[in-house]
Motif scaffolding. Structure first.
Motif, mmCIF file in Angstrom:
data_model
loop_
_atom_site.group_PDB
_atom_site.id
_atom_site.type_symbol
_atom_site.label_atom_id
_atom_site.label_comp_id
_atom_site.label_asym_id
_atom_site.label_seq_id
_atom_site.Cartn_x
_atom_site.Cartn_y
_atom_site.Cartn_z
ATOM 1 N N UNK A 117 0.839 -1.204 0.000
ATOM 2 C CA UNK A 117 0.000 0.000 0.000
ATOM 3 C C UNK A 117 0.869 1.247 0.000
ATOM 4 N N UNK A 124 0.679 9.380 -3.780
ATOM 5 C CA UNK A 124 -0.379 10.340 -3.483
ATOM 6 C C UNK A 124 0.181 11.557 -2.753
ATOM 7 N N UNK A 127 1.975 13.735 -5.147
ATOM 8 C CA UNK A 127 1.069 14.523 -5.989
ATOM 9 C C UNK A 127 0.509 15.690 -5.207
ATOM 10 N N UNK A 175 -7.013 17.079 -2.302
ATOM 11 C CA UNK A 175 -5.985 16.070 -2.033
ATOM 12 C C UNK A 175 -5.617 16.063 -0.556
ATOM 13 N N UNK A 178 -8.325 14.586 1.634
ATOM 14 C CA UNK A 178 -8.423 13.140 1.502
ATOM 15 C C UNK A 178 -7.311 12.445 2.261
ATOM 16 N N UNK B 472 -7.209 -8.347 3.930
ATOM 17 C CA UNK B 472 -6.599 -8.133 2.629
ATOM 18 C C UNK B 472 -7.517 -7.279 1.758
ATOM 19 N N UNK B 475 -7.206 -3.770 2.797
ATOM 20 C CA UNK B 475 -5.983 -3.147 2.289
ATOM 21 C C UNK B 475 -6.167 -2.713 0.849
ATOM 22 N N UNK B 478 -7.822 0.499 0.691
ATOM 23 C CA UNK B 478 -6.902 1.594 1.013
ATOM 24 C C UNK B 478 -6.077 1.967 -0.193
ATOM 25 N N UNK B 479 -5.576 0.906 -0.818
ATOM 26 C CA UNK B 479 -4.729 1.113 -1.985
ATOM 27 C C UNK B 479 -5.455 1.923 -3.031
ATOM 28 N N UNK B 481 -8.002 3.853 -2.637
ATOM 29 C CA UNK B 481 -8.219 5.227 -2.185
ATOM 30 C C UNK B 481 -7.034 6.107 -2.486
ATOM 31 N N UNK B 482 -5.871 5.579 -2.174
ATOM 32 C CA UNK B 482 -4.698 6.404 -2.394
ATOM 33 C C UNK B 482 -4.458 6.655 -3.866
ATOM 34 N N UNK B 483 -4.839 5.667 -4.652
ATOM 35 C CA UNK B 483 -4.594 5.870 -6.068
ATOM 36 C C UNK B 483 -5.559 6.877 -6.667
ATOM 37 N N UNK B 484 -6.694 7.035 -5.982
ATOM 38 C CA UNK B 484 -7.658 7.979 -6.543
ATOM 39 C C UNK B 484 -7.203 9.411 -6.428
ATOM 40 N N UNK B 485 -6.279 9.659 -5.560
ATOM 41 C CA UNK B 485 -5.754 11.015 -5.455
ATOM 42 C C UNK B 485 -4.962 11.287 -6.706
ATOM 43 N N UNK B 486 -5.665 11.457 -7.710
ATOM 44 C CA UNK B 486 -5.130 11.398 -9.062
ATOM 45 C C UNK B 486 -4.755 12.775 -9.548
ATOM 46 N N UNK B 487 -3.847 12.817 -10.448
ATOM 47 C CA UNK B 487 -3.598 14.120 -11.055
ATOM 48 C C UNK B 487 -4.746 14.478 -11.988
ATOM 49 N N UNK B 488 -5.453 15.501 -11.641
ATOM 50 C CA UNK B 488 -6.411 16.042 -12.585
ATOM 51 C C UNK B 488 -5.598 16.846 -13.573
ATOM 52 N N UNK B 490 -4.298 19.372 -15.132
ATOM 53 C CA UNK B 490 -4.550 20.808 -15.029
ATOM 54 C C UNK B 490 -4.037 21.483 -16.273
#
Lengths: 224, 667
Positions: A117, A124, A127, A175, A178, B472, B475, B478-479, B481-488, B490
């Motif tokens: 993870x 994140x 970013x 961000x 979150x 599992x 987890x 969680x993974x 979720x963190x990946x969703x903090x995505x670069x929009x 810009x």
């Protein structure tokens, strides 16, 4: 959660309040330490189980080398003794192997999953940092234009820059929020996550030694 | 006339000679008897004095020498107690005889009775005698102890004080050699027709035999010690020993060996010895193998102990983690450490000593072979010439002594070694048992505090599996979720100058080739460009001339050069008058289904090549942004859930080779 960038009486670049930044640092710091410790634990456990297996393999070698010595053919008593030792060692090796498998399944694999993870988390955070930098840059630009004389083109420029700023600011806020939510949750999840694994670790040891002792007592009783 | 002389009757002188002969004979007889009695008496008296002195030496002197260490006293006085026992009994039996005549007849038989016992006790004493003397000599050099010895002896045995302990210690050696002489004297003075004659004769021979056996025994012991000492020589000492004599000796042996190998000379086969040697060889093999295996095991144990997984710090107070750490720390620092120490002390060290003890016999066996070669040579010579020089006799004796020593002692050695091995193996098993018991003891204690102590092992495993599955899944979330903090992505509106540049580039290249620089690039090397962040460039080739795909050839509108691909991001051209489309309202696309069955390299299903009519901005990981006019390849017309409003397409010209996306299709 809204915070207003202070323009008066504050240094120009200060847009994130110190408290928020500190909270973030603290949470992230804890997670970084957790990451290090889980990595170390995983490595140590792997090395430990490897050493354990090596030990029992060399114990088996002791007895099988003895068994292959011609002395066993001549001396019946010696042969009995060596056979008993050999049985004991081989069974101990089997128990050990099972224990290591159990540990692999219930401790090392979960540890790996837990560790997987962290890369996403780190990305994140990066970013967010990037977004923060963009935000700061644009903010300073806005402030720069605001300080200039309010002429026509300057105002137009100011408006444009402000337009640019808004999505960036929203993005950063999103961000930040979150992560501030998720990080403590993740950190606390470790409690529930690790307890069963470690319990299994203790029990695996116990199972093995219980089996080994029973077998050895059995062998001892068989002896004349 | 001649016969006159012969036929003369015996002269009176002769008759008196007869008479005197008879008297003479009786006198001689008397004298002999007297001598016999005297000799016998001498034997008995000296025996009494001898035993008395021995007792003095053993009990009084030895007990006063308590300043010397017990080990040394044992060496000096060796088995003097046994000698005293034997000789006291002998003396008692001797004195049982009533008259002197009885004594003499008793003597012979008594000696024969005691022959074996005497031989066994005296041979031990004599073999150790040299060592005892050497030890006494060393004590002589220590003035303080020498004075103590001197005082004690002066007090108890005044007449011996001049020569010290050695005078007293030599008594048994002297005594046993005197027996044959004393017996001989008695025998000489005993008439052959005496009833005791035969016994005395046998006794004399017996005691002579005893002496020669003692000598033989002593010699064997000396040979063993001599060759045992050889292994401790340093290289320098060994080199110093090489001289012409030793070289010639060894060359002769070598030639003998060759002769045997070539079949010129037959080799002496000694079945018995060969079997013994083989067994000894196996014993040696067993011991050495076991020693190295145990050493390897100890190494691994040490490695295991060095690793410390219990030293992790997960910031978790209490609970199973804490328990585990305490438990394992205890195990490592106490239980396993003790196991290791016991293993070293009770298994490895004895093996080590046993292994060292093997070296002596090994050496002797080697020497025996050498001496055998010598012996065989002398045998040859004997066959040829029938006699041998003194040296050759000596060689023969050495070989025979060595051979008999080995044959008599090796079986015992093998037996003892095997017994020792057996004990070591038993110890090993006992140690393992103890280890298991100790670990279990501690574990049982810990188990009581664990949450699932009442659950059986099998059920626990199932329980754990279920728990781990659940966590599992957690987890995973969680993974994600963190990946969703995505670069929009810009998009910053460009400066006018940059805008013009983009237009220029677009006129030359298709929009799909436009990339934006994400961070400052500083070029170094051939044709590398230096670009600012935010600049727009067009990609000409996605690899450099060497085929390296991480450097791309780009055109900035003015210059061309190479930049690292990692710093480029696809750029969407957005017409200014279109507001950003975040809300995702139904945008229509017009499809120009160009049904050129474009053979896509990987996908083997009917695909369409379509052109996007309107731009679209991706909102999540599973969507890709499109520019107006961008051509895409439709892979699937429906999304995973069967929703026909979304399609899976493949977009070229992106940085990733394939990006499967879900494309919203309009009516």
């Amino acid at each position: 959660m809204s915070w207003i960038p202070f323009k008066i009486g504050q240094p120009k670049k200060q847009i994130v309040p110190k408290t928020v930044e500190r909270d973030f640092e603290r949470e992230y710091g804890k997670l970084q330490q957790l990451e290090d410790q889980t990595k170390k634990l995983q490595k140590d456990l792997k090395k430990s189980t490897d050493a354990d297996l090596a030990m029992s393999k060399s114990a088996v070698k002791i007895s099988s080398d003895l068994l292959s010595n011609p002395l066993c053919e001549q001396d019946q008593e010696f042969l009995n003794l060596v056979t008993a030792l050999d049985t004991a060692m081989k069974r101990m090796d089997a128990f050990n192997q099972e224990k290591v498998n159990q540990i692999q399944k219930t401790v090392i694999e979960p540890l790996k999953k837990f560790g997987s993870v962290f890369p996403s988390l780190n990305m994140a955070v990066k970013r967010r940092e990037q977004a923060l930098q963009d935000y700061k840059r644009l903010q300073s630009k806005v402030e720069k234009y605001e300080e200039k004389e309010k002429t026509g083109p300057v105002l137009a420029k100011l408006h444009q820059v402000r337009e640019e700023l808004r999505p960036v600011k929203d993005d950063f806020e999103a961000k930040n929020r979150q992560l501030l939510e998720e990080m403590p949750r993740f950190y606390n999840s470790r409690l529930d996550y690790f307890q069963p694994s470690f319990e299994s670790l203790i029990r695996a040891q116990m199972e093995m030694f219980r089996g080994q002792l029973a077998m050895e007592l059995e062998i001892q009783e068989k002896k004349p | 006339m001649a016969s006159y002389l012969e036929s003369e009757p015996p002269s009176p002188g002769e008759s008196s000679g007869d008479e005197s002969q008879g008297v003479e004979a009786t006198r001689i007889c008397e004298k002999m008897k007297l001598n016999q009695r005297l000799a016998a008496k001498e034997l008995v008296n000296t025996e009494a004095k001898y035993v008395h002195n021995l007792q003095l030496c053993a009990s009084d002197i030895r007990s006063h020498l308590h300043e010397l260490p017990q080990g040394d006293l044992d060496v000096i006085f060796s088995n003097i107690d046994d000698i005293i026992k034997v000789n006291s009994r002998f003396l008692k039996d001797l004195e049982k005889a009533g008259s002197e005549e009885e004594q003499i007849s008793l003597l012979g038989n008594l000696f024969l009775e005691f022959q074996e016992e005497m031989e066994n006790t005296y041979k031990v004493y004599c073999a150790c005698y040299n060592q005892a003397l050497a030890l006494v000599e060393t004590y002589r050099k220590v003035p303080k102890l020498q004075k103590v010895i001197h005082d004690v002896i002066t007090a108890l045995v005044p007449q011996a004080c001049a020569s010290g302990l050695s005078f007293l210690l030599v008594m048994p050696v002297q005594r046993v050699t005197r027996y044959p002489l004393l017996l001989q004297k008695i025998l000489e003075n005993t008439p052959p027709d005496d009833e005791a004659y035969e016994a005395l004769q046998r006794a004399t021979r017996a005691m002579q035999e005893v002496n020669s056996n003692i000598n033989e025994y002593k010699r064997q012991k000396e040979i063993a010690t001599k060759y045992n000492k050889l292994e401790h020589l340093t290289v320098r000492e060994r080199l110093a020993r090489i001289n012409t004599h030793s070289i010639s000796k060894k060359t002769l042996r070598l030639s003998q060996l060759f002769k045997q190998e070539a079949g010129i000379v037959t080799r002496t086969e000694d079945r018995e010895f060969d079997d013994l040697e083989e067994k000894f060889h196996w014993v040696a093999l067993c011991v050495n193998e076991l020693k190295s295996n145990v050493a390897a095991y100890l190494d691994h144990l040490e490695t295991f102990l060095r690793i410390k997984p219990y030293e992790c710090d997960l910031e978790m107070e209490g609970g199973a983690v804490q328990q585990y750490c305490c438990f394992t720390r205890d195990l490592h620092l106490l239980v396993f450490l003790e196991f290791k120490q016991r293993l070293e002390r009770l298994v490895y060290h004895p093996l080590h000593h046993l292994s060292k003890a093997l070296l002596g016999p090994q050496n002797l066996i080697k020497k025996r072979l050498d001496k055998l070669l010598d012996f065989e040579r002398t045998e040859e010579k004997l066959a040829e010439m029938g006699s041998m020089t003194y040296e050759e006799e000596a060689i023969r004796h050495t070989y025979q002594a060595l051979n008999s020593l080995l044959v008599s002692e090796l079986p015992q050695f093998n037996q003892v070694a095997i017994q020792w091995l057996g004990q070591i193996l038993n110890t090993l098993m006992a140690l393992q048992r103890d280890l298991a018991q100790q670990v279990l003891q501690r574990a049982e204690r810990e188990l009581g505090q664990l949450p699932h102590s009442h659950v059986s092992d099998f059920d626990f495993r199932k329980l754990i599996e279920d728990t781990l599955d659940k966590t599992s899944a957690q987890l995973q979330s969680f993974c994600q979720n963190f990946q969703k903090v995505l670069p929009v992505p810009v998009r910053q509106p460009l400066q006018p100058a940059a805008e013009r540049q983009v237009q220029a580039l677009m006129s030359k290249y298709s929009p799909s080739k436009l990339y934006q620089v994400t961070s400052n690039i500083s070029g170094s090397g051939n044709l590398a460009l230096t670009l600012q962040k935010g600049q727009i460039v067009a990609v000409l080739q996605d690899r450099d001339i060497k085929g390296n795909t991480s450097r791309w050839l780009v055109d900035t509108g003015g210059y061309r050069g190479y930049v690292p691909a990692g710093k480029l991001e696809p750029y969407q051209v957005v017409p200014h008058d279109k507001p950003s489309m975040q809300s995702g309202s139904g945008d229509g696309f017009k499809f120009l289904p160009v049904e050129t069955p474009r053979s896509s390299t990987h996908v083997a299903m009917p695909v369409f090549q379509v052109v996007a009519a309107y731009p679209f901005v991706a909102r999540s990981n599973y969507e890709v942004s499109l520019q107006a006019g961008q051509s895409v390849t439709v892979l699937e017309r429906q999304d995973k859930k069967g929703n026909p409003e979304w399609s899976l397409v493949e977009v070229n010209g992106q940085r990733d080779a394939f990006k499967n996306i879900i494309l919203r299709r309009g009516p």
